[in-house]
Motif scaffolding. Structure first.
Motif, PDB file in Angstrom:
ATOM      1  N   SER A  13       0.670  -1.223   0.143  1.00 28.34           N
ATOM      2  CA  SER A  13      -0.291  -0.176   0.192  1.00 28.34           C
ATOM      3  C   SER A  13       1.179   1.419   0.319  1.00 28.34           C
ATOM      4  N   VAL A  14       1.666   1.051   0.263  1.00 28.87           N
ATOM      5  CA  VAL A  14       2.731   2.719   0.494  1.00 28.87           C
ATOM      6  C   VAL A  14       3.479   2.588  -0.562  1.00 28.87           C
ATOM      7  N   LEU A  15       3.856   1.606  -1.359  1.00 29.60           N
ATOM      8  CA  LEU A  15       4.390   1.523  -2.247  1.00 29.60           C
ATOM      9  C   LEU A  15       3.685   1.649  -3.401  1.00 29.60           C
ATOM     10  N   LYS A  16       2.297   1.579  -3.383  1.00 32.22           N
ATOM     11  CA  LYS A  16       1.812   1.450  -4.492  1.00 32.22           C
ATOM     12  C   LYS A  16       1.620   3.445  -4.564  1.00 32.22           C
ATOM     13  N   HIS A  17       1.066   4.131  -2.871  1.00 28.10           N
ATOM     14  CA  HIS A  17       1.201   5.166  -3.503  1.00 28.10           C
ATOM     15  C   HIS A  17       2.009   5.905  -3.371  1.00 28.10           C
ATOM     16  N   GLN A  18       3.216   5.552  -2.957  1.00 26.79           N
ATOM     17  CA  GLN A  18       4.097   6.742  -3.339  1.00 26.79           C
ATOM     18  C   GLN A  18       4.316   6.536  -5.007  1.00 26.79           C
ATOM     19  N   ARG A  19       4.055   5.865  -6.245  1.00 24.60           N
ATOM     20  CA  ARG A  19       3.993   5.894  -7.092  1.00 24.60           C
ATOM     21  C   ARG A  19       2.934   6.335  -7.647  1.00 24.60           C
ATOM     22  N   LYS A  20       2.160   6.583  -6.729  1.00 27.66           N
ATOM     23  CA  LYS A  20       0.688   7.299  -7.830  1.00 27.66           C
ATOM     24  C   LYS A  20       0.991   8.920  -7.599  1.00 27.66           C
ATOM     25  N   THR A  21       1.615   8.479  -6.484  1.00 26.61           N
ATOM     26  CA  THR A  21       2.450  10.355  -5.881  1.00 26.61           C
ATOM     27  C   THR A  21       2.758  10.523  -7.180  1.00 26.61           C
ATOM     28  N   ARG A  31      10.474  -0.841 -15.302  1.00 30.52           N
ATOM     29  CA  ARG A  31      11.591  -0.635 -16.457  1.00 30.52           C
ATOM     30  C   ARG A  31      12.467   0.089 -15.912  1.00 30.52           C
ATOM     31  N   PRO A  32      13.033   1.355 -15.652  1.00 35.57           N
ATOM     32  CA  PRO A  32      14.884   1.403 -15.285  1.00 35.57           C
ATOM     33  C   PRO A  32      15.193  -0.120 -14.530  1.00 35.57           C
ATOM     34  N   PHE A  33      15.055  -0.452 -13.584  1.00 35.53           N
ATOM     35  CA  PHE A  33      15.566  -2.018 -13.082  1.00 35.53           C
ATOM     36  C   PHE A  33      14.977  -2.890 -12.851  1.00 35.53           C
ATOM     37  N   LYS A  34      14.316  -3.125 -14.493  1.00 31.75           N
ATOM     38  CA  LYS A  34      14.277  -4.345 -14.887  1.00 31.75           C
ATOM     39  C   LYS A  34      13.323  -5.299 -14.384  1.00 31.75           C
ATOM     40  N   ILE A  35      12.079  -4.619 -13.611  1.00 31.60           N
ATOM     41  CA  ILE A  35      11.499  -5.331 -12.690  1.00 31.60           C
ATOM     42  C   ILE A  35       9.781  -4.945 -13.117  1.00 31.60           C
ATOM     43  N   ASP A  36       9.404  -6.790 -13.667  1.00 35.00           N
ATOM     44  CA  ASP A  36       8.265  -6.598 -14.909  1.00 35.00           C
ATOM     45  C   ASP A  36       6.980  -5.962 -14.650  1.00 35.00           C
ATOM     46  N   GLN A  37       5.792  -5.133 -15.154  1.00 35.74           N
ATOM     47  CA  GLN A  37       4.859  -4.541 -14.081  1.00 35.74           C
ATOM     48  C   GLN A  37       3.881  -5.507 -13.383  1.00 35.74           C
ATOM     49  N   THR A  38       3.714  -7.056 -13.979  1.00 32.18           N
ATOM     50  CA  THR A  38       3.397  -7.765 -12.332  1.00 32.18           C
ATOM     51  C   THR A  38       3.949  -8.158 -11.632  1.00 32.18           C
ATOM     52  N   THR A  39       5.307  -7.781 -11.427  1.00 31.68           N
ATOM     53  CA  THR A  39       5.986  -8.624 -10.379  1.00 31.68           C
ATOM     54  C   THR A  39       5.756  -7.128 -10.022  1.00 31.68           C
ATOM     55  N   VAL A  40       5.753  -5.765  -9.870  1.00 24.93           N
ATOM     56  CA  VAL A  40       5.205  -4.443  -9.249  1.00 24.93           C
ATOM     57  C   VAL A  40       3.944  -4.598  -8.457  1.00 24.93           C
ATOM     58  N   SER A  41       2.740  -4.902  -9.719  1.00 27.97           N
ATOM     59  CA  SER A  41       1.372  -5.071  -9.161  1.00 27.97           C
ATOM     60  C   SER A  41       1.255  -6.213  -7.805  1.00 27.97           C
ATOM     61  N   GLU A  53      15.911  -8.156  -2.935  1.00 31.13           N
ATOM     62  CA  GLU A  53      16.337  -7.747  -4.335  1.00 31.13           C
ATOM     63  C   GLU A  53      15.800  -7.140  -4.900  1.00 31.13           C
ATOM     64  N   THR A  54      14.282  -7.698  -5.047  1.00 30.97           N
ATOM     65  CA  THR A  54      13.290  -6.852  -5.996  1.00 30.97           C
ATOM     66  C   THR A  54      12.906  -6.168  -5.441  1.00 30.97           C
ATOM     67  N   LEU A  55      12.481  -6.218  -3.923  1.00 29.05           N
ATOM     68  CA  LEU A  55      12.307  -4.923  -3.187  1.00 29.05           C
ATOM     69  C   LEU A  55      13.342  -3.645  -2.752  1.00 29.05           C
ATOM     70  N   PHE A  56      14.318  -4.101  -2.952  1.00 26.28           N
ATOM     71  CA  PHE A  56      15.544  -3.131  -2.949  1.00 26.28           C
ATOM     72  C   PHE A  56      15.712  -2.143  -4.408  1.00 26.28           C
ATOM     73  N   ARG A  57      15.338  -2.751  -5.060  1.00 28.47           N
ATOM     74  CA  ARG A  57      15.640  -2.468  -6.675  1.00 28.47           C
ATOM     75  C   ARG A  57      14.058  -1.408  -6.312  1.00 28.47           C
ATOM     76  N   LEU A  58      12.549  -1.869  -6.093  1.00 28.11           N
ATOM     77  CA  LEU A  58      11.666  -1.438  -6.730  1.00 28.11           C
ATOM     78  C   LEU A  58      11.361  -0.008  -5.846  1.00 28.11           C
ATOM     79  N   LEU A  59      12.109   0.274  -4.055  1.00 31.58           N
ATOM     80  CA  LEU A  59      12.239   0.858  -3.396  1.00 31.58           C
ATOM     81  C   LEU A  59      13.419   2.142  -4.363  1.00 31.58           C
ATOM     82  N   ALA A  60      14.510   1.650  -4.500  1.00 27.75           N
ATOM     83  CA  ALA A  60      15.820   2.348  -5.151  1.00 27.75           C
ATOM     84  C   ALA A  60      14.308   3.542  -6.688  1.00 27.75           C
ATOM     85  N   ALA A  61      13.596   2.786  -7.235  1.00 33.96           N
ATOM     86  CA  ALA A  61      12.712   3.531  -8.096  1.00 33.96           C
ATOM     87  C   ALA A  61      12.002   4.536  -7.683  1.00 33.96           C
TER      88      ALA A  61
END
Length: 82
Positions: A13-21, A31-41, A53-61
């Protein structure tokens, strides 16, 4: 603003809120961190089993960082509040 995260669902929920912000789509975020859209979802929906590793890449993104600190409430009786 700091957010308290206590489960995979609250993290998502926090990650989604930040992305929408930031007005980013799931695809644009991953995309820039090689994470598929389905994985983000999946992460935003609180799916368990996300690789660290995926979580930390998403945090960086999303230009976020993780801070670990002792809990203020030490009552360990609450189900999902690990």
């Amino acid at each position: 603003m700091d957010q308290i995260v206590f489960s995979p669902t609250s993290l998502g929920s926090v990650l989604k809120h930040q992305r929408k912000t930031k007005k980013l789509s799931q695809y644009e975020t991953g995309r820039p961190f090689k994470i598929d859209q389905t994985t983000v979802s999946d992460i935003e929906q609180g799916a368990p089993g996300t690789r660290l590793e995926t979580l930390f890449r998403l945090l960086a993104a999303l230009e976020l960082e993780m801070v670990i600190r002792p809990k203020k409430n030490t009552d360990m009786k609450g189900g999902d509040n690990w």
